[in-house]
Design a protein around this motif. Structure first.
Motif, PDB file in Angstrom:
ATOM      1  N   ALA A 155       0.822  -1.200   0.000  1.00 15.81           N
ATOM      2  CA  ALA A 155       0.000   0.000   0.000  1.00 15.81           C
ATOM      3  C   ALA A 155       0.846   1.236   0.000  1.00 15.81           C
ATOM      4  CB  ALA A 155      -0.901   0.011   1.232  1.00 15.81           C
ATOM      5  N   ALA A 156       0.219   2.381  -0.289  1.00 16.07           N
ATOM      6  CA  ALA A 156       0.867   3.683  -0.179  1.00 16.07           C
ATOM      7  C   ALA A 156       0.105   4.454   0.869  1.00 16.07           C
ATOM      8  CB  ALA A 156       0.828   4.409  -1.509  1.00 16.07           C
ATOM      9  N   GLU A 157       0.815   4.932   1.889  1.00 19.13           N
ATOM     10  CA  GLU A 157       0.148   5.585   3.001  1.00 19.13           C
ATOM     11  C   GLU A 157       0.665   6.994   3.191  1.00 19.13           C
ATOM     12  OE1 GLU A 157      -0.380   1.494   5.603  1.00 19.13           O
ATOM     13  OE2 GLU A 157       0.160   3.353   6.575  1.00 19.13           O
ATOM     14  N   GLU A 158      -0.237   7.932   3.294  1.00 21.04           N
ATOM     15  CA  GLU A 158       0.124   9.313   3.577  1.00 21.04           C
ATOM     16  C   GLU A 158      -1.154  10.049   3.913  1.00 21.04           C
ATOM     17  OE1 GLU A 158       1.907  13.182   1.275  1.00 21.04           O
ATOM     18  OE2 GLU A 158       2.672  11.212   0.765  1.00 21.04           O
ATOM     19  N   ALA A 159      -1.110  10.906   4.922  1.00 20.19           N
ATOM     20  CA  ALA A 159      -2.266  11.720   5.315  1.00 20.19           C
ATOM     21  C   ALA A 159      -3.500  10.846   5.577  1.00 20.19           C
ATOM     22  CB  ALA A 159      -2.578  12.769   4.260  1.00 20.19           C
ATOM     23  N   ASP A 160      -3.305   9.687   6.280  1.00 19.83           N
ATOM     24  CA  ASP A 160      -4.395   8.787   6.664  1.00 19.83           C
ATOM     25  C   ASP A 160      -5.116   8.193   5.456  1.00 19.83           C
ATOM     26  OD1 ASP A 160      -3.892   9.274   9.358  1.00 19.83           O
ATOM     27  OD2 ASP A 160      -5.173  11.065   9.340  1.00 19.83           O
ATOM     28  N   VAL A 161      -4.434   8.094   4.326  1.00 17.92           N
ATOM     29  CA  VAL A 161      -5.012   7.465   3.136  1.00 17.92           C
ATOM     30  C   VAL A 161      -4.143   6.281   2.756  1.00 17.92           C
ATOM     31  CG1 VAL A 161      -5.620   7.738   0.725  1.00 17.92           C
ATOM     32  CG2 VAL A 161      -6.038   9.596   2.331  1.00 17.92           C
ATOM     33  N   SER A 162      -4.769   5.147   2.545  1.00 14.24           N
ATOM     34  CA  SER A 162      -4.001   3.946   2.225  1.00 14.24           C
ATOM     35  C   SER A 162      -4.769   3.101   1.217  1.00 14.24           C
ATOM     36  CB  SER A 162      -3.748   3.137   3.510  1.00 14.24           C
ATOM     37  OG  SER A 162      -3.113   1.928   3.220  1.00 14.24           O
ATOM     38  N   TRP A 163      -4.037   2.666   0.181  1.00 16.33           N
ATOM     39  CA  TRP A 163      -4.649   1.743  -0.775  1.00 16.33           C
ATOM     40  C   TRP A 163      -3.552   0.885  -1.402  1.00 16.33           C
ATOM     41  CZ3 TRP A 163      -3.284   6.601  -2.350  1.00 16.33           C
ATOM     42  CH2 TRP A 163      -2.709   6.758  -3.618  1.00 16.33           C
ATOM     43  N   ASP A 178      -8.560   2.052   3.933  1.00 15.93           N
ATOM     44  CA  ASP A 178      -8.986   3.118   4.830  1.00 15.93           C
ATOM     45  C   ASP A 178     -10.431   2.887   5.275  1.00 15.93           C
ATOM     46  OD1 ASP A 178      -8.936   5.409   6.306  1.00 15.93           O
ATOM     47  OD2 ASP A 178      -8.094   6.652   4.702  1.00 15.93           O
ATOM     48  N   THR A 179     -10.898   3.783   6.121  1.00 16.96           N
ATOM     49  CA  THR A 179     -12.270   3.684   6.659  1.00 16.96           C
ATOM     50  C   THR A 179     -13.230   4.620   5.959  1.00 16.96           C
ATOM     51  OG1 THR A 179     -11.702   5.305   8.370  1.00 16.96           O
ATOM     52  CG2 THR A 179     -11.438   2.967   8.929  1.00 16.96           C
ATOM     53  N   PRO A 194     -15.004   1.667  -2.156  1.00 16.63           N
ATOM     54  CA  PRO A 194     -15.593   1.801  -0.821  1.00 16.63           C
ATOM     55  C   PRO A 194     -14.589   1.459   0.278  1.00 16.63           C
ATOM     56  CG  PRO A 194     -17.064   0.609  -2.289  1.00 16.63           C
ATOM     57  CD  PRO A 194     -15.750   0.730  -3.007  1.00 16.63           C
ATOM     58  N   ALA A 195     -14.841   1.974   1.456  1.00 12.30           N
ATOM     59  CA  ALA A 195     -13.943   1.746   2.588  1.00 12.30           C
ATOM     60  C   ALA A 195     -13.807   0.255   2.889  1.00 12.30           C
ATOM     61  CB  ALA A 195     -14.477   2.481   3.822  1.00 12.30           C
ATOM     62  N   GLY A 196     -12.556  -0.203   3.023  1.00  9.20           N
ATOM     63  CA  GLY A 196     -12.279  -1.583   3.396  1.00  9.20           C
ATOM     64  C   GLY A 196     -12.580  -2.601   2.320  1.00  9.20           C
ATOM     65  N   GLU A 197     -12.874  -2.155   1.098  1.00 11.56           N
ATOM     66  CA  GLU A 197     -13.230  -3.091   0.036  1.00 11.56           C
ATOM     67  C   GLU A 197     -12.223  -3.016  -1.121  1.00 11.56           C
ATOM     68  OE1 GLU A 197     -17.247  -2.864  -1.268  1.00 11.56           O
ATOM     69  OE2 GLU A 197     -18.073  -2.695   0.767  1.00 11.56           O
ATOM     70  N   SER A 198     -12.384  -3.978  -2.057  1.00 12.98           N
ATOM     71  CA  SER A 198     -11.550  -4.033  -3.254  1.00 12.98           C
ATOM     72  C   SER A 198     -12.429  -3.980  -4.485  1.00 12.98           C
ATOM     73  CB  SER A 198     -10.706  -5.309  -3.278  1.00 12.98           C
ATOM     74  OG  SER A 198      -9.812  -5.348  -2.185  1.00 12.98           O
ATOM     75  N   VAL A 199     -11.932  -3.330  -5.521  1.00 11.25           N
ATOM     76  CA  VAL A 199     -12.670  -3.193  -6.775  1.00 11.25           C
ATOM     77  C   VAL A 199     -11.775  -3.656  -7.918  1.00 11.25           C
ATOM     78  CG1 VAL A 199     -13.721  -1.572  -8.391  1.00 11.25           C
ATOM     79  CG2 VAL A 199     -14.075  -1.283  -5.932  1.00 11.25           C
TER      80      VAL A 199
END
Length: 350
Positions: A29-37, A73-74, A120-125
Motif C-alpha cells: 500500500a501507499a500511506e500518507e495523510a491517513d489514506v491507504s490503498w 482506509d475507513t 468503498p472503505a475496506g473493500e476491493s474493486v
C-alpha cells in the motif's frame, strides 16, 4: 492474427509520486495523510499470482485485463486511472511519466472504461482495462504502467501532491525482433603518478545506446593496455548497466588502476548483451566491442632520466676537463724541465 500471451520474469512496480517525483514503496500500500490503498494484478485468463502485466500482441490487436484496487482506509477513496509510458531513470530504475506528460507509446494504448474509480472503505474493486496496439505500431518491446492516482493539495508552499500507485506493463509488439546496441563516444584519459616507478590510473567513459527494438541488459569488461597488448590492466568494478528500453542510452565511467604509461594506451570495452525478456525465441546477440586510445607519457620517469643523463654528462665533462687540466699542467712541467735542462746545457758549453 491476434495473439496475447503472458511474458515471464517481470517485476512488480509500485509507485508513489509527490509533486511529480516517483519513489518506490512497499507492494502492499501507499500511506500518507491517513489514506491507504493497494493494487495487484487480477486473476483471470491472462494469469494468476502475477507480479505485473506482460503481453505479446500483434499490431492492430488488443488484450483485456484488470487490476484490483484495495481501499485499506475507513472512508471511500476516489482515484484517477490512466496509462503511462515507462523510461529508465538516471539511477537505473524503471519509472513512468507523470499525468501531465503526454504518453506517446504504450501509455497511450492503455484504455479504461472510466478515468476514475471509487473504492468503498475496506473493500476491493476490480478495474478492467485494455491494451490496443495500433496497426502501424513498430515491432519490439515497450514498457509502461497502469496508474492509480490521488491528487491532494499540499500544506507546503501551496504545491499539489499527486500520489500514484501502479503496476508495470511489459509489451512486445509482434514482428521482426532486431536487438542491437552500440558503444558511442568512447574515450580514455590517463593520470600518472609523481612516483616515476609507479603505475597510474586510466578513466574510461562511453555511452551504451539501445539502437534495436528489444529491451536489453548488458555485461561489460574494460581493459587498458599498451602497444601490441603489453602490460594489460582490467577494470575491477564497473557500474552495472540497467535494463535499457529501445532508444534509451546509459553513460558508463570506470577507473582502471595499475596502468603502466607506455606512451600510447588502448582501452577496449567488450559488452555482452542479453534480451531482458528471457524469451527462448529471442535471437542471439553477438558481443559489441569498442576501442579508444590516448597518450600516456611517463613524465616523472622522463624527468628522472633527464636528470640522470644530465648528471652523467656533467660528470663526464668534469672528468674530461680535469684530465685536460692535469695533462696541461704535466706538459707545462715537462716544458719547464726541458727549458731548464737546455739552459743548464748552454751554460756548460760556455
Amino acid at each position: 492474427m491476434r495473439r496475447s500471451t503472458t511474458l515471464t520474469n517481470a517485476a512488480l512496480v509500485v509507485l508513489l509520486a509527490t509533486v511529480g517525483t516517483l519513489a518506490a514503496v512497499s507492494p502492499a500500500a501507499a500511506e500518507e495523510a491517513d489514506v491507504s490503498w493497494g493494487v495487484r494484478t487480477a486473476a483471470n485468463d491472462q494469469g494468476t499470482d502475477r507480479q505485473n502485466f506482460g503481453y505479446a500482441i500483434d499490431p492492430g490487436a488488443s488484450v483485456a485485463d484488470a487490476l484490483v484496487v484495495s481501499n485499506h482506509d475507513t472512508v471511500p477513496l476516489d482515484l484517477a486511472l490512466y496509462g503511462a509510458d515507462g523510461f529508465t531513470t538516471e539511477a537505473g530504475q524503471l519509472d513512468v511519466v507523470t499525468q501531465d506528460t503526454e504518453s506517446v507509446a504504450l501509455g497511450a494504448w492503455i484504455g479504461f472504461a472510466a478515468d476514475s474509480v471509487t473504492v468503498p472503505a475496506g473493500e476491493s474493486v476490480e478495474v478492467p482495462f485494455t491494451v490496443t496496439v495500433p496497426d502501424n505500431a513498430t515491432p519490439g518491446d515497450y514498457a509502461g504502467a497502469v496508474i492509480t492516482s490521488l491528487g491532494q493539495p499540499s500544506q507546503e508552499q501551496g504545491l499539489s501532491v499527486d500520489r500514484r500507485l501502479g503496476i508495470r506493463i511489459h509489451l512486445r509488439v509482434g514482428g521482426t525482433l532486431a536487438p542491437a546496441l552500440t558503444v558511442a563516444d568512447m574515450r580514455v584519459d590517463y593520470a600518472g603518478s609523481l612516483n616515476p616507478f609507479a603505475a597510474g590510473d586510466a578513466t574510461v567513459t562511453y555511452t551504451l545506446e539501445n539502437t534495436g527494438n528489444a529491451r536489453l541488459t548488458a555485461g561489460q569488461k574494460v581493459t587498458v593496455e599498451g602497444p601490441f597488448g603489453m602490460l594489460p590492466a582490467d577494470a575491477e568494478t564497473i557500474k552495472t548497466a540497467p535494463e535499457l528500453l529501445p532508444g534509451e542510452s546509459w553513460e558508463v565511467t570506470t577507473r582502471v588502476a595499475g596502468v603502466v604509461p607506455t606512451f600510447l594506451l588502448s582501452a577496449t570495452t567488450v559488452v555482452t548483451l542479453e534480451s531482458a525478456s528471457s524469451s527462448a525465441g529471442d535471437p542471439a546477440i553477438a558481443p559489441v566491442e569498442a576501442t579508444a586510445t590516448t597518450w600516456a607519457v611517463p613524465w616523472a620517469l622522463l624527468v628522472l632520466l633527464l636528470l640522470v643523463a644530465a648528471i652523467v654528462v656533467a660528470t663526464i665533462l668534469i672528468v674530461r676537463r680535469r684530465r685536460r687540466t692535469r695533462k696541461r699542467r704535466e706538459d707545462e712541467r715537462v716544458d719547464e724541465a726541458v727549458q731548464r735542462a737546455l739552459a743548464d746545457r748552454e751554460k756548460e758549453l760556455v
